[in-house]
Motif scaffolding. Structure first.
Motif, mmCIF file in Angstrom:
data_model
loop_
_atom_site.group_PDB
_atom_site.id
_atom_site.type_symbol
_atom_site.label_atom_id
_atom_site.label_comp_id
_atom_site.label_asym_id
_atom_site.label_seq_id
_atom_site.Cartn_x
_atom_site.Cartn_y
_atom_site.Cartn_z
ATOM 1 N N GLU A 292 -8.985 -10.951 10.128
ATOM 2 C CA GLU A 292 -10.458 -10.860 10.124
ATOM 3 C C GLU A 292 -11.127 -12.235 10.121
ATOM 4 O O GLU A 292 -12.318 -12.357 10.390
ATOM 5 C CB GLU A 292 -10.948 -10.062 8.904
ATOM 6 C CG GLU A 292 -10.657 -8.562 8.970
ATOM 7 C CD GLU A 292 -9.332 -8.182 8.323
ATOM 8 O OE1 GLU A 292 -8.528 -9.095 8.002
ATOM 9 O OE2 GLU A 292 -9.093 -6.971 8.154
ATOM 10 N N ASP B 61 -7.085 -4.979 14.161
ATOM 11 C CA ASP B 61 -6.400 -4.911 12.865
ATOM 12 C C ASP B 61 -6.576 -3.524 12.253
ATOM 13 O O ASP B 61 -7.347 -2.699 12.762
ATOM 14 C CB ASP B 61 -6.961 -5.994 11.928
ATOM 15 C CG ASP B 61 -6.024 -6.262 10.748
ATOM 16 O OD1 ASP B 61 -4.840 -5.861 10.816
ATOM 17 O OD2 ASP B 61 -6.476 -6.863 9.747
ATOM 18 N N LEU B 62 -5.868 -3.317 11.124
ATOM 19 C CA LEU B 62 -5.940 -2.021 10.454
ATOM 20 C C LEU B 62 -7.260 -1.877 9.711
ATOM 21 O O LEU B 62 -7.746 -2.830 9.107
ATOM 22 C CB LEU B 62 -4.782 -1.886 9.461
ATOM 23 C CG LEU B 62 -3.402 -1.948 10.080
ATOM 24 C CD1 LEU B 62 -2.330 -1.894 9.002
ATOM 25 C CD2 LEU B 62 -3.211 -0.813 11.090
ATOM 26 N N VAL B 63 -7.795 -0.659 9.773
ATOM 27 C CA VAL B 63 -9.065 -0.358 9.119
ATOM 28 C C VAL B 63 -8.909 0.975 8.410
ATOM 29 O O VAL B 63 -8.331 1.909 8.973
ATOM 30 C CB VAL B 63 -10.197 -0.211 10.173
ATOM 31 C CG1 VAL B 63 -11.521 0.102 9.497
ATOM 32 C CG2 VAL B 63 -10.323 -1.460 11.044
ATOM 33 N N SER B 64 -9.375 1.068 7.166
ATOM 34 C CA SER B 64 -9.528 2.425 6.605
ATOM 35 C C SER B 64 -10.962 2.645 6.180
ATOM 36 O O SER B 64 -11.690 3.384 6.822
ATOM 37 C CB SER B 64 -8.507 2.738 5.503
ATOM 38 O OG SER B 64 -8.607 1.853 4.447
ATOM 39 N N THR B 65 -11.452 1.991 5.124
ATOM 40 C CA THR B 65 -12.855 2.209 4.748
ATOM 41 C C THR B 65 -13.805 1.406 5.640
ATOM 42 O O THR B 65 -14.981 1.741 5.740
ATOM 43 C CB THR B 65 -13.107 1.762 3.291
ATOM 44 O OG1 THR B 65 -12.849 0.347 3.205
ATOM 45 C CG2 THR B 65 -12.212 2.505 2.320
ATOM 46 N N GLY B 66 -13.326 0.319 6.229
ATOM 47 C CA GLY B 66 -14.193 -0.543 7.041
ATOM 48 C C GLY B 66 -14.831 -1.661 6.222
ATOM 49 O O GLY B 66 -15.549 -2.508 6.756
ATOM 50 N N ALA B 67 -14.533 -1.679 4.900
ATOM 51 C CA ALA B 67 -15.180 -2.665 4.017
ATOM 52 C C ALA B 67 -14.791 -4.101 4.399
ATOM 53 O O ALA B 67 -15.635 -5.006 4.362
ATOM 54 C CB ALA B 67 -14.813 -2.389 2.566
ATOM 55 N N THR B 68 -13.513 -4.308 4.770
ATOM 56 C CA THR B 68 -13.073 -5.677 5.107
ATOM 57 C C THR B 68 -13.782 -6.165 6.369
ATOM 58 O O THR B 68 -14.219 -7.310 6.443
ATOM 59 C CB THR B 68 -11.538 -5.721 5.297
ATOM 60 O OG1 THR B 68 -10.937 -5.064 4.202
ATOM 61 C CG2 THR B 68 -11.019 -7.143 5.398
ATOM 62 N N ARG C 254 0.788 -1.232 0.000
ATOM 63 C CA ARG C 254 0.000 0.000 0.000
ATOM 64 C C ARG C 254 0.818 1.278 0.000
ATOM 65 O O ARG C 254 0.323 2.320 -0.400
ATOM 66 C CB ARG C 254 -0.926 0.001 1.215
ATOM 67 C CG ARG C 254 -2.033 -1.014 1.096
ATOM 68 C CD ARG C 254 -3.076 -0.714 2.117
ATOM 69 N NE ARG C 254 -4.177 -1.650 2.023
ATOM 70 C CZ ARG C 254 -5.390 -1.291 1.619
ATOM 71 N NH1 ARG C 254 -5.638 -0.045 1.292
ATOM 72 N NH2 ARG C 254 -6.351 -2.189 1.577
HETATM 73 O O1 LIG Z 1 -10.928 -0.967 6.016
HETATM 74 P P1 LIG Z 1 -10.468 -1.446 4.670
HETATM 75 O O2 LIG Z 1 -10.423 -0.336 3.660
HETATM 76 O O3 LIG Z 1 -11.262 -2.616 4.178
HETATM 77 O O4 LIG Z 1 -8.944 -1.921 4.820
HETATM 78 C C1 LIG Z 1 -8.568 -2.854 5.804
HETATM 79 C C2 LIG Z 1 -7.705 -3.933 5.235
HETATM 80 O O5 LIG Z 1 -6.541 -3.364 4.638
HETATM 81 C C3 LIG Z 1 -5.395 -4.043 5.145
HETATM 82 O O6 LIG Z 1 -5.102 -5.175 4.425
HETATM 83 P P2 LIG Z 1 -4.564 -5.139 2.914
HETATM 84 O O7 LIG Z 1 -5.699 -4.937 1.966
HETATM 85 O O8 LIG Z 1 -3.462 -4.116 2.786
HETATM 86 O O9 LIG Z 1 -4.006 -6.585 2.705
HETATM 87 P P3 LIG Z 1 -2.909 -7.399 3.529
HETATM 88 O O10 LIG Z 1 -3.714 -8.490 4.180
HETATM 89 O O11 LIG Z 1 -1.952 -7.883 2.504
HETATM 90 O O12 LIG Z 1 -2.237 -6.508 4.520
HETATM 91 C C4 LIG Z 1 -5.813 -4.447 6.549
HETATM 92 O O13 LIG Z 1 -5.023 -5.521 7.049
HETATM 93 C C5 LIG Z 1 -7.259 -4.809 6.389
HETATM 94 O O14 LIG Z 1 -7.431 -6.178 6.079
#
Ligand SMILES: O=P(O)(O)OC[C@H]1O[C@H](OP(=O)(O)OP(=O)(O)O)[C@H](O)[C@@H]1O
Ligand SMILES: Nc1ncnc2c1ncn2[C@@H]1O[C@H](COP(=O)(O)OP(=O)(O)OP(=O)(O)O)[C@@H](O)[C@H]1O
Ligand SMILES: [Mg+2]
Length: 296
Positions: free
Chosen positions: A153, A166-173, A17
């Motif tokens: 997740e 875990d990391l979140v940006s849009t929350g879609a995952t 990213r």
């Molecule tokens: O809130 P969102 O916008 O859905 O983003 C969250 C996702 O982004 C990152 O993974 P990434 O897509 O970079 O893949 P990775 O598993 O290779 O780290 C993170 O680990 C989440 O799974």
């Protein structure tokens, strides 16, 4: 080939990213980088710097050890690393305004959640065990931290742990996995770091040159040049409305006595609302133009 210690070494994420945005920043700072997607390193053609393309997890170590003098990495990775080392071997030079995300604790939609105490005695899966442990300790919550390298997740579905961090940006995952965020452990973005190991004079000068260019690039991202016309009575009110402008230039308008042109660099975003306020205060012929380069 052995390491050329007359050049600067910059550690960047190889593929992920932060990769493209990190390279873009260096390109905007004037470095000509010709490297394919599979290269592990690249030499800037017009600047004494070599780029090292590595896993982001290795960047704090390389910079702290002085193998690379500079690096670009997410605060999440950096702070997790720092919590596991006795001495801080790096300094953060700048927040770069990309790679924004948050490290968050999430719970399954179906589980009731009534604040951090709901985590007491529970298992939480994460790739950030030290940041999570610090968060829990600060709140005196006794929970079990289960470490995973990725795909965190999936932990609730696999019954590894009901909660994840875990990391979140849009929350879609999270949403796609039937989870919802309940706590924020860390807000993060990409940062530029440098080693605390002293550099020789030559490389200190090269680093200084690059850093002042990067500062300039970061400053221009937010900055705009504003030009407008105003009558003498309106000048004070108008200049007070200009966002982040320190000393505007005021020039008399030829053939219009009592009227002036105001030119200013605004170091904050200029919104439509600001333009409307300026117009309301008597400004006319308002122009907002982007700034290409800036050296402060
Ligand atoms: O809130 P969102 O916008 O859905 O983003 C969250 C996702 O982004 C990152 O993974 P990434 O897509 O970079 O893949 P990775 O598993 O290779 O780290 C993170 O680990 C989440 O799974
Ligand atoms: N969803 C996201 N939105 C924005 N930034 C993110 C997001 N997820 C991660 N990041 C930031 O980008 C960095 C790199 O994320 P990426 O998923 O590419 O890492 P990685 O899979 O660990 O890569 P590597 O192969 O280098 O170890 C993260 O450490 C974080 O700072
Ligand atoms: Mg990684």
């Amino acid at each position: 080939m052995l390491v050329d210690r007359s050049r600067l070494h910059i550690a960047l994420q190889r593929s992920g990213r932060l990769s493209d945005l990190s390279r873009d920043l260096l390109r905007e700072s004037g470095l000509r980088i010709e490297a394919g997607k599979n290269s592990l390193s690249a030499r800037a053609a017009n600047f004494p710097a070599d780029l090292m393309f590595v896993r982001d997890d290795d960047i704090p170590t390389f910079v702290s050890d002085g193998a690379c003098e500079l690096g670009i990495v997410g605060q999440n990775v950096l702070e997790e690393f720092a919590l596991g080392s006795n001495e801080r071997g790096f300094d953060v030079l700048a927040e770069l305004g990309f790679g924004q995300c948050s490290l968050r604790i999430a719970a399954p939609e179906r589980l009731p959640y009534e604040g951090v105490q709901s985590l007491s005695g529970q298992r939480i899966a994460t790739s950030y065990p030290r940041l999570l442990r610090r968060f829990l300790d600060e709140r005196k919550v006794d929970a079990e931290v289960v470490q995973m390298k990725g795909a965190v997740e999936l932990a609730p579905r696999l019954e590894i742990a009901p909660y994840i961090c875990d990391l979140v940006s849009t929350g879609a995952t999270l949403e796609a996995n039937g989870l919802r965020p309940v706590e924020t452990v860390l807000n993060s973005q990409a940062v530029l770091i440098r080693t605390r190991k002293p550099l020789d004079e030559e490389r200190e000068a090269i680093a200084g040159q690059l850093l002042s260019r990067i500062d300039g690039v970061l400053a221009t991202k937010e900055s705009k040049y504003i030009m407008l016309n105003a009558s003498e009575e309106a000048l004070e009110r108008i200049t007070s409305l200009l966002p982040g402008a320190e000393a505007p230039t005021i020039l008399p308008l030829h053939g219009r006595p009592g009227h002036f042109a105001v030119h200013a660099v605004c170091q904050e975003s200029v919104f439509w609302e600001t333009l409307q306020k300026l117009k309301g205060a008597g400004a006319s012929a308002i122009l907002v133009v982007p700034i290409e380069k800036m050296m402060l």
